[in-house]
Motif scaffolding. Structure first.
Motif, short mmCIF file in Angstrom:
data_model
loop_
_atom_site.label_atom_id
_atom_site.label_comp_id
_atom_site.label_asym_id
_atom_site.label_seq_id
_atom_site.Cartn_x
_atom_site.Cartn_y
_atom_site.Cartn_z
N GLU A 1 -0.04 5.37 -9.19
CA GLU A 1 0.46 5.98 -7.96
C GLU A 1 0.25 7.49 -7.98
O GLU A 1 -0.07 8.10 -6.96
CB GLU A 1 1.94 5.66 -7.77
CG GLU A 1 2.20 4.27 -7.22
CD GLU A 1 1.53 4.05 -5.87
OE1 GLU A 1 1.65 4.93 -4.99
OE2 GLU A 1 0.86 3.03 -5.71
N GLY A 2 0.43 8.09 -9.16
CA GLY A 2 0.20 9.53 -9.28
C GLY A 2 -1.24 9.90 -8.98
O GLY A 2 -1.51 10.88 -8.28
N ARG A 3 -2.17 9.10 -9.48
CA ARG A 3 -3.59 9.36 -9.23
C ARG A 3 -3.94 9.13 -7.76
O ARG A 3 -4.73 9.88 -7.18
CB ARG A 3 -4.44 8.49 -10.13
CG ARG A 3 -4.30 8.85 -11.61
CD ARG A 3 -5.32 8.15 -12.47
NE ARG A 3 -5.25 8.63 -13.84
CZ ARG A 3 -6.26 8.59 -14.70
NH1 ARG A 3 -7.42 8.07 -14.31
NH2 ARG A 3 -6.14 9.06 -15.93
N ARG A 4 -3.38 8.09 -7.19
CA ARG A 4 -3.63 7.83 -5.77
C ARG A 4 -3.09 8.95 -4.91
O ARG A 4 -3.72 9.37 -3.93
CB ARG A 4 -3.00 6.49 -5.36
CG ARG A 4 -3.73 5.26 -5.89
CD ARG A 4 -2.98 4.01 -5.56
NE ARG A 4 -3.72 2.81 -5.93
CZ ARG A 4 -3.21 1.58 -5.92
NH1 ARG A 4 -1.95 1.39 -5.54
NH2 ARG A 4 -3.94 0.54 -6.29
N LEU B 1 -3.91 13.67 -1.51
CA LEU B 1 -3.62 15.08 -1.30
C LEU B 1 -4.91 15.88 -1.17
O LEU B 1 -5.05 16.74 -0.30
CB LEU B 1 -2.77 15.62 -2.46
CG LEU B 1 -2.32 17.08 -2.38
CD1 LEU B 1 -1.41 17.29 -1.17
CD2 LEU B 1 -1.61 17.48 -3.67
N LYS B 2 -5.87 15.59 -2.02
CA LYS B 2 -7.16 16.30 -1.98
C LYS B 2 -7.90 16.00 -0.68
O LYS B 2 -8.47 16.91 -0.05
CB LYS B 2 -8.01 15.90 -3.19
CG LYS B 2 -9.33 16.63 -3.28
CD LYS B 2 -10.09 16.23 -4.53
CE LYS B 2 -11.41 16.98 -4.62
NZ LYS B 2 -12.17 16.60 -5.86
N ARG C 1 4.73 9.20 0.92
CA ARG C 1 5.10 7.82 1.26
C ARG C 1 3.89 6.88 1.35
O ARG C 1 4.00 5.75 1.81
CB ARG C 1 5.87 7.80 2.58
CG ARG C 1 7.16 8.62 2.52
CD ARG C 1 8.03 8.37 3.72
NE ARG C 1 8.92 9.49 3.97
CZ ARG C 1 9.81 9.54 4.95
NH1 ARG C 1 9.91 8.51 5.79
NH2 ARG C 1 10.58 10.59 5.14
N GLY C 2 2.74 7.38 0.93
CA GLY C 2 1.56 6.52 0.83
C GLY C 2 0.65 6.52 2.03
O GLY C 2 -0.32 5.77 2.07
N TYR C 3 0.91 7.39 3.02
CA TYR C 3 0.05 7.44 4.20
C TYR C 3 -1.18 8.30 3.94
O TYR C 3 -1.15 9.24 3.14
CB TYR C 3 0.81 8.04 5.39
CG TYR C 3 1.91 7.16 5.95
CD1 TYR C 3 1.60 5.99 6.62
CD2 TYR C 3 3.24 7.51 5.81
CE1 TYR C 3 2.61 5.19 7.15
CE2 TYR C 3 4.26 6.71 6.33
CZ TYR C 3 3.93 5.56 7.00
OH TYR C 3 4.93 4.76 7.52
N ARG D 1 -8.57 0.19 -18.54
CA ARG D 1 -8.12 1.25 -17.65
C ARG D 1 -6.60 1.26 -17.49
O ARG D 1 -6.07 1.51 -16.40
CB ARG D 1 -8.81 1.16 -16.29
CG ARG D 1 -10.32 1.34 -16.38
CD ARG D 1 -10.97 1.32 -15.02
NE ARG D 1 -12.41 1.49 -15.13
CZ ARG D 1 -13.25 1.53 -14.11
NH1 ARG D 1 -12.78 1.40 -12.87
NH2 ARG D 1 -14.54 1.69 -14.30
N LEU D 2 -5.91 0.96 -18.58
CA LEU D 2 -4.45 1.04 -18.60
C LEU D 2 -4.11 2.42 -19.16
O LEU D 2 -3.86 2.61 -20.34
CB LEU D 2 -3.86 -0.07 -19.47
CG LEU D 2 -4.19 -1.50 -19.00
CD1 LEU D 2 -3.69 -2.53 -20.00
CD2 LEU D 2 -3.58 -1.75 -17.62
N HIS D 3 -4.12 3.42 -18.27
CA HIS D 3 -4.12 4.81 -18.69
C HIS D 3 -2.81 5.23 -19.36
O HIS D 3 -2.82 6.04 -20.29
CB HIS D 3 -4.41 5.71 -17.49
CG HIS D 3 -5.71 5.38 -16.82
ND1 HIS D 3 -6.92 5.62 -17.42
CD2 HIS D 3 -5.98 4.81 -15.61
CE1 HIS D 3 -7.90 5.24 -16.61
NE2 HIS D 3 -7.36 4.75 -15.51
N ALA D 4 -1.68 4.73 -18.90
CA ALA D 4 -0.41 5.12 -19.50
C ALA D 4 -0.31 4.64 -20.94
O ALA D 4 0.15 5.37 -21.83
CB ALA D 4 0.75 4.56 -18.68
#
Length: 258
Positions: free
Chosen positions: A55-58, A63-64, A129-131, A17-20
């Protein structure tokens, strides 16, 4: 040979699962070769790429789950249209120190002045900011709580609403609540008190909240928790929604059409 190795890298990276790395290993290798990176720097590049994707996926997941009605940011807000807006107070809200302190924020003003836009913009800042953020109109919240209570699931619903770092309750004050609904809203506010931040937008002044919550004692209890060390932003200005219409009405009428 290089193609076979690339295929093996993609397969193994996918398994881990190393997507990059799985997505484009050749691009990462080319960047390393162009920059003449050593082994240590190349490993750092790989890990930074993976963290970026994660981080982009998180962020997209947060957001969803937030349920925001739109994704307008504070940079999209036309502050020049509200010249009486307290820029320092808005900047303080944007710092999100109130979220760090787990206190509330009230955004008050007449319809159309940008209260919802600012609250959503603060939600977007918090997400970046991750909240964890959750948005709801007060009307939707009341219906959801009423439905959960009817099914005997109110405790789990309250626990769910306690979880976000920031809860946005938009459009408070448009419809009065009966005592049962106001009591369930109080339970939400009480559960979040000192544990998370809550933004409330309202077209009513604080003094008018007793009418909204149908009971002076409940309104006082809710305000006591929301206002404790809270940030309060009051917007008194023209309506954004009427801006275009008013400009159109100012245009002279052509009394001699072709």
């Amino acid at each position: 040979m290089a193609e076979l190795i690339t295929q093996r890298i993609r397969r193994n990276a996918g398994e881990l699962r190393l997507h990059a790395i799985a997505e484009d290993p050749d691009e990462l290798i080319e960047r390393a070769e162009h920059a003449q990176l050593g082994y240590r720097e190349f490993l750092d590049l790989l890990l930074e790429s993976e963290v970026g994707v994660l981080e982009g996926r998180r962020y997209q997941a947060r957001l969803k789950m937030a349920g925001l009605p739109h994704h307008k940011t504070l940079d999209d807000f036309d502050a020049s249209f509200q010249p009486d807006l307290d820029a320092k107070r808005l900047a303080e809200l944007r710092s999100l120190r109130f979220v760090e302190r787990k206190v509330g924020a009230l955004i008050l003003g007449p319809p159309g002045v940008g209260k919802s836009h600012i609250s959503v913009g603060l939600g977007m800042e918090a997400l970046a900011r991750g909240y964890l953020v959750r948005y709801s109109t007060l009307d939707d919240l009341v219906r959801g709580l009423r439905h959960a209570d009817a099914l005997g699931k109110l405790p789990s619903k309250l626990a769910q609403l306690q979880r976000p770092h920031l809860l946005i309750l938009d459009e408070a004050g448009y419809l009065p609540l009966d005592r049962a609904d106001a009591n369930r809203v109080f339970q939400v506010v009480n559960r979040r008190y000192t544990r998370g931040s809550t933004i409330v937008t309202s077209n009513k002044t604080v003094a008018e909240w007793a009418d909204t919550f149908g009971d002076e004692a409940l309104a006082a209890a809710i305000l006591d928790r929301l206002l404790h060390d809270a940030e309060v932003l009051t917007i008194n200005g023209p309506s954004f929604r009427l801006k275009g219409r008013l400009e159109a009405l100012r245009q002279p009428v052509d009394t001699h059409p072709d």
